[in-house]
Scaffold this motif. Sequence first.
Motif, PDB file in Angstrom:
ATOM      1  N   SER A 306      16.142  -4.827   6.025  1.00  0.00           N
ATOM      2  CA  SER A 306      16.460  -5.504   4.778  1.00  0.00           C
ATOM      3  C   SER A 306      16.541  -4.503   3.630  1.00  0.00           C
ATOM      4  O   SER A 306      15.782  -3.535   3.572  1.00  0.00           O
ATOM      5  CB  SER A 306      15.399  -6.565   4.473  1.00  0.00           C
ATOM      6  N   GLN A 307      17.459  -4.752   2.710  1.00  0.00           N
ATOM      7  CA  GLN A 307      17.594  -3.895   1.534  1.00  0.00           C
ATOM      8  C   GLN A 307      16.319  -3.899   0.701  1.00  0.00           C
ATOM      9  O   GLN A 307      15.951  -2.886   0.104  1.00  0.00           O
ATOM     10  CB  GLN A 307      18.773  -4.364   0.683  1.00  0.00           C
ATOM     11  N   PHE A 308      15.617  -5.026   0.689  1.00  0.00           N
ATOM     12  CA  PHE A 308      14.382  -5.125  -0.086  1.00  0.00           C
ATOM     13  C   PHE A 308      13.273  -4.274   0.539  1.00  0.00           C
ATOM     14  O   PHE A 308      12.449  -3.704  -0.170  1.00  0.00           O
ATOM     15  CB  PHE A 308      13.944  -6.588  -0.177  1.00  0.00           C
ATOM     16  N   ILE A 309      13.272  -4.185   1.878  1.00  0.00           N
ATOM     17  CA  ILE A 309      12.296  -3.328   2.547  1.00  0.00           C
ATOM     18  C   ILE A 309      12.567  -1.867   2.202  1.00  0.00           C
ATOM     19  O   ILE A 309      11.642  -1.086   1.945  1.00  0.00           O
ATOM     20  CB  ILE A 309      12.341  -3.551   4.073  1.00  0.00           C
ATOM     21  N   THR A 310      13.846  -1.501   2.152  1.00  0.00           N
ATOM     22  CA  THR A 310      14.215  -0.128   1.800  1.00  0.00           C
ATOM     23  C   THR A 310      13.786   0.198   0.379  1.00  0.00           C
ATOM     24  O   THR A 310      13.232   1.278   0.110  1.00  0.00           O
ATOM     25  CB  THR A 310      15.736   0.063   1.945  1.00  0.00           C
ATOM     26  N   LEU A 311      14.019  -0.723  -0.561  1.00  0.00           N
ATOM     27  CA  LEU A 311      13.602  -0.507  -1.949  1.00  0.00           C
ATOM     28  C   LEU A 311      12.088  -0.393  -2.061  1.00  0.00           C
ATOM     29  O   LEU A 311      11.567   0.443  -2.809  1.00  0.00           O
ATOM     30  CB  LEU A 311      14.108  -1.651  -2.835  1.00  0.00           C
ATOM     31  N   ALA A 312      11.378  -1.229  -1.310  1.00  0.00           N
ATOM     32  CA  ALA A 312       9.916  -1.164  -1.330  1.00  0.00           C
ATOM     33  C   ALA A 312       9.429   0.177  -0.777  1.00  0.00           C
ATOM     34  O   ALA A 312       8.481   0.775  -1.307  1.00  0.00           O
ATOM     35  CB  ALA A 312       9.337  -2.312  -0.507  1.00  0.00           C
ATOM     36  N   LEU A 313      10.097   0.661   0.264  1.00  0.00           N
ATOM     37  CA  LEU A 313       9.739   1.954   0.848  1.00  0.00           C
ATOM     38  C   LEU A 313       9.974   3.076  -0.148  1.00  0.00           C
ATOM     39  O   LEU A 313       9.131   3.962  -0.319  1.00  0.00           O
ATOM     40  CB  LEU A 313      10.557   2.187   2.116  1.00  0.00           C
ATOM     41  N   TRP A 314      11.102   3.030  -0.859  1.00  0.00           N
ATOM     42  CA  TRP A 314      11.390   4.056  -1.856  1.00  0.00           C
ATOM     43  C   TRP A 314      10.379   4.012  -2.993  1.00  0.00           C
ATOM     44  O   TRP A 314       9.947   5.055  -3.494  1.00  0.00           O
ATOM     45  CB  TRP A 314      12.801   3.870  -2.400  1.00  0.00           C
ATOM     46  N   GLY A 315       9.999   2.814  -3.401  1.00  0.00           N
ATOM     47  CA  GLY A 315       8.996   2.688  -4.451  1.00  0.00           C
ATOM     48  C   GLY A 315       7.656   3.266  -4.031  1.00  0.00           C
ATOM     49  O   GLY A 315       6.984   3.949  -4.811  1.00  0.00           O
ATOM     50  N   ALA A 316       7.281   3.007  -2.779  1.00  0.00           N
ATOM     51  CA  ALA A 316       6.015   3.541  -2.263  1.00  0.00           C
ATOM     52  C   ALA A 316       6.056   5.066  -2.206  1.00  0.00           C
ATOM     53  O   ALA A 316       5.073   5.739  -2.550  1.00  0.00           O
ATOM     54  CB  ALA A 316       5.734   2.959  -0.877  1.00  0.00           C
ATOM     55  N   ILE A 317       7.199   5.618  -1.793  1.00  0.00           N
ATOM     56  CA  ILE A 317       7.345   7.072  -1.735  1.00  0.00           C
ATOM     57  C   ILE A 317       7.219   7.666  -3.135  1.00  0.00           C
ATOM     58  O   ILE A 317       6.577   8.704  -3.342  1.00  0.00           O
ATOM     59  CB  ILE A 317       8.692   7.461  -1.095  1.00  0.00           C
ATOM     60  N   LEU A 318       7.847   7.014  -4.123  1.00  0.00           N
ATOM     61  CA  LEU A 318       7.775   7.497  -5.501  1.00  0.00           C
ATOM     62  C   LEU A 318       6.336   7.535  -5.998  1.00  0.00           C
ATOM     63  O   LEU A 318       5.896   8.501  -6.629  1.00  0.00           O
ATOM     64  CB  LEU A 318       8.623   6.602  -6.407  1.00  0.00           C
ATOM     65  N   ILE A 319       5.582   6.473  -5.714  1.00  0.00           N
ATOM     66  CA  ILE A 319       4.174   6.423  -6.134  1.00  0.00           C
ATOM     67  C   ILE A 319       3.375   7.533  -5.468  1.00  0.00           C
ATOM     68  O   ILE A 319       2.583   8.233  -6.116  1.00  0.00           O
ATOM     69  CB  ILE A 319       3.566   5.043  -5.803  1.00  0.00           C
ATOM     70  N   LEU A 320       3.585   7.727  -4.165  1.00  0.00           N
ATOM     71  CA  LEU A 320       2.827   8.744  -3.429  1.00  0.00           C
ATOM     72  C   LEU A 320       3.157  10.148  -3.913  1.00  0.00           C
ATOM     73  O   LEU A 320       2.267  10.963  -4.143  1.00  0.00           O
ATOM     74  CB  LEU A 320       3.128   8.623  -1.928  1.00  0.00           C
TER      75      LEU A 320
END
Length: 344
Positions: A306-320
Amino acid sequence: MTQGKSTLYGNIQNRVGATNSRLIIMLALMVVGLGILEGGKLFGPAGLRSMAFQLPELGFLALAMMIPMLSGGIDLSIIATANLCALVIAYMLTSWIPGTHGVVWGAIQAGALFVGLLLAALVGLLNGVLVAYLRVPPMLATLGTMTAVKGLAIGFSHGNVITGFPEPVVFIGNGSLLGVPIALIIFVIVVIPLSIFVNKTPLGSAIAMIGSNERATRYSGIDTRRSLVWVYLLSALLSGIAGVIMMARFNSANAAYGESYLLIAILAAVLGGVDPLGGFGKVSGVILSLVILQLMSTASILLDLSQFITLALWGAILILVSGSVVLKDWISARSKTSSKVAKT
């Protein structure tokens, strides 16, 4: 003073060198892993061609974000600027149609592109004046211009999509030369001098020094206000080029295109080694991070995520990634303080 600059440059080179090494290792692991899962589709001619066409527009936006971040700021208006630039060009191309398709028509197309980029530069100039001379915090200044520019774009286009551009313009986003996308060629042509500018010119060095310590940079005799104006002017021009490529690739322009790219542009810059607090960064690191993110995006589509899963993954990477940078700086500061206390 010269010794201080040499120390700063040495620290920058060591830091970005280590970042690039980590990114290369990450990219190699992704290539191996994704090659096992979706190698035939992802790294086949169609997959590579798809990634080559998509990377430039995000690449220009990431570079547009990188320059302000080097100075310790941020530019939240890059997407709005890109869309306004594209809409003005689109309006001119679809409204000012001459009776013949000769030299006059070619001049109108070139003039439309110039006007669009000039408008983008004016937005950047406004950001630069707000940040450098009126001392408005970059986040608030660019948030304000983002809102104003988007409002202008929606009012100008009435929220509609403008489409139907001449073939030379569409060719920018969809054409290729010897199998290489024109947009990618334009990206490389811009990246090379931009990399030299950031690493080898006095203004590029001044921008990094402002990000490290603006007050010390000002006391060293550098005109920090003029440098900051150039920061946001360059950011807006890069955004404008991204807008041209997006409108050419989609053969349409709209005030709401690419809104999710803002997060990805920040992520690409931070993942590429640009310090969120300013002072450190290299174009090569941003390019490596762009390739990694493009691989992730294309692979997620092939894996039917899902595109939303990809966005959530990118957000998590940014935070980390951003959190690890801040944590590393905090640990370094604490260790230096502890060392000074122990010596006393």
